[in-house]
Write a protein that holds these residues in place. Structure first.
Motif, short mmCIF file in Angstrom:
data_model
loop_
_atom_site.label_atom_id
_atom_site.label_comp_id
_atom_site.label_asym_id
_atom_site.label_seq_id
_atom_site.Cartn_x
_atom_site.Cartn_y
_atom_site.Cartn_z
N LEU A 23 38.16 41.88 35.45
CA LEU A 23 37.63 41.39 36.84
C LEU A 23 36.32 40.92 36.55
N ILE A 64 39.12 48.42 43.55
CA ILE A 64 40.56 48.51 42.92
C ILE A 64 40.89 49.91 43.44
N TYR A 93 41.74 35.36 42.26
CA TYR A 93 41.74 36.61 42.21
C TYR A 93 40.30 37.29 42.28
N ASN A 94 40.24 38.14 43.10
CA ASN A 94 39.13 38.88 43.64
C ASN A 94 37.78 37.63 43.61
#
Length: 140
Positions: A23, A64, A93-94
């Motif tokens: 992440l 998450i 993504y994110n």
């Protein structure tokens, strides 16, 4: 087609570390979100087992589900990434965009060349102007 993964590593601290790295979250950032020190996060990542309360706090801090930490496998992450991020059309993504660093380097190089060419043209114009001024100037 359904894919199943066997969980071959039940080291929750390792799972936290790998997900944090995937992440793009630094230990210091996670520590700040959890109101801990960076050293405490490092210790958490080295623990094989984590209690549910700690696991929930970490999961919330990284946005998450806690099950993602419990069931994480490197093989599963590779499969998800290869299936979802194989082209640039779905590379979000994110709130992070996955970019090709080579493309960025080429873009920066092209911008540098353009800037150099503009500067060179500007210098040529200055020289031409100075030469014209010298030609028009009476000899002393």
């Amino acid at each position: 087609m359904e894919t199943t993964y066997r969980v071959n590593r039940k080291h929750l601290g390792y799972n936290v570390k790998r997900l944090r790295e995937i992440l793009g979250v630094k230990q210091e950032d996670l520590a700040e979100r959890l109101h801990l020190t960076q050293q405490s996060v490092s210790k958490l990542e080295n623990k094989e087992d984590l209690d549910n309360e700690t696991l929930e706090k970490i999961a919330n801090a990284m946005n998450i589900p806690s099950d993602a930490i419990k069931n994480f496998t490197d093989e599963g992450a590779i499969h998800i990434i290869s299936n979802n991020f194989s082209d640039n059309s779905s590379a979000l993504y994110n709130n992070y965009t996955i970019n090709n660093p080579i493309e960025k380097i080429v873009q920066l190089y092209d911008e540098k060349v353009e800037l150099y060419e503009r500067m060179l043209q500007s210098e040529k114009e200055k020289v031409a102007l100075l030469e014209e001024l010298l030609r028009d100037r009476p000899n002393i």
